[in-house]
Design a protein around this motif. Sequence first.
Motif, short mmCIF file in Angstrom:
data_model
loop_
_atom_site.label_atom_id
_atom_site.label_comp_id
_atom_site.label_asym_id
_atom_site.label_seq_id
_atom_site.Cartn_x
_atom_site.Cartn_y
_atom_site.Cartn_z
N GLN A 164 43.00 37.25 48.74
CA GLN A 164 41.72 37.73 49.23
C GLN A 164 41.92 38.92 50.14
N GLY A 202 37.43 40.53 36.58
CA GLY A 202 37.60 39.42 37.51
C GLY A 202 36.42 38.46 37.54
N GLY A 203 35.72 38.33 36.43
CA GLY A 203 34.60 37.39 36.36
C GLY A 203 33.26 37.99 36.73
N THR A 204 33.22 39.25 37.09
CA THR A 204 31.97 39.92 37.47
C THR A 204 31.78 41.15 36.60
N LYS A 256 34.16 37.54 45.46
CA LYS A 256 33.26 38.68 45.30
C LYS A 256 33.12 39.39 46.63
N THR A 270 34.79 42.98 42.58
CA THR A 270 35.98 42.14 42.59
C THR A 270 37.20 43.03 42.81
N TYR A 326 34.41 32.18 45.38
CA TYR A 326 33.83 31.35 44.32
C TYR A 326 34.99 30.59 43.69
N PRO A 327 34.74 29.59 42.86
CA PRO A 327 35.85 28.81 42.31
C PRO A 327 36.94 29.63 41.62
N ASN A 328 36.57 30.65 40.86
CA ASN A 328 37.58 31.40 40.11
C ASN A 328 37.70 32.86 40.52
N GLU A 329 37.04 33.25 41.57
CA GLU A 329 37.07 34.65 41.97
C GLU A 329 36.58 34.81 43.41
#
Length: 90
Positions: free
Chosen positions: A3, A23-25, A52, A65, A47-50
């Motif tokens: 992070q 990255g999921g976004t 933001k 991300t 968030y669980p997998n990323e």
Amino acid sequence: MDQLEVGTRVRVRKDLIPDTVYGGTTFVEIMKKYLGYEATIESATPYPNEIKYELDIDNRCCWWTSEMFDLETGENKEPSTENELMDFLS
């Protein structure tokens, strides 16, 4: 990737493509005007997998991300000591 901390300076990658997921976004069309901009991270929301991020360049209206940032060169790091400042200026 770990992070990134609030206050970290980042550069938005220049090669991002609208409607592509990083990255999921999804990088959307309105974010395109910020390609290549330097920004400061104002918030980091896990968030669980990323994670933001909200940036200072867009009035915190978009989610970003770490995959959307150019972090490889470290050129966005501001000098924090006198020696680093002298190296940066030379």
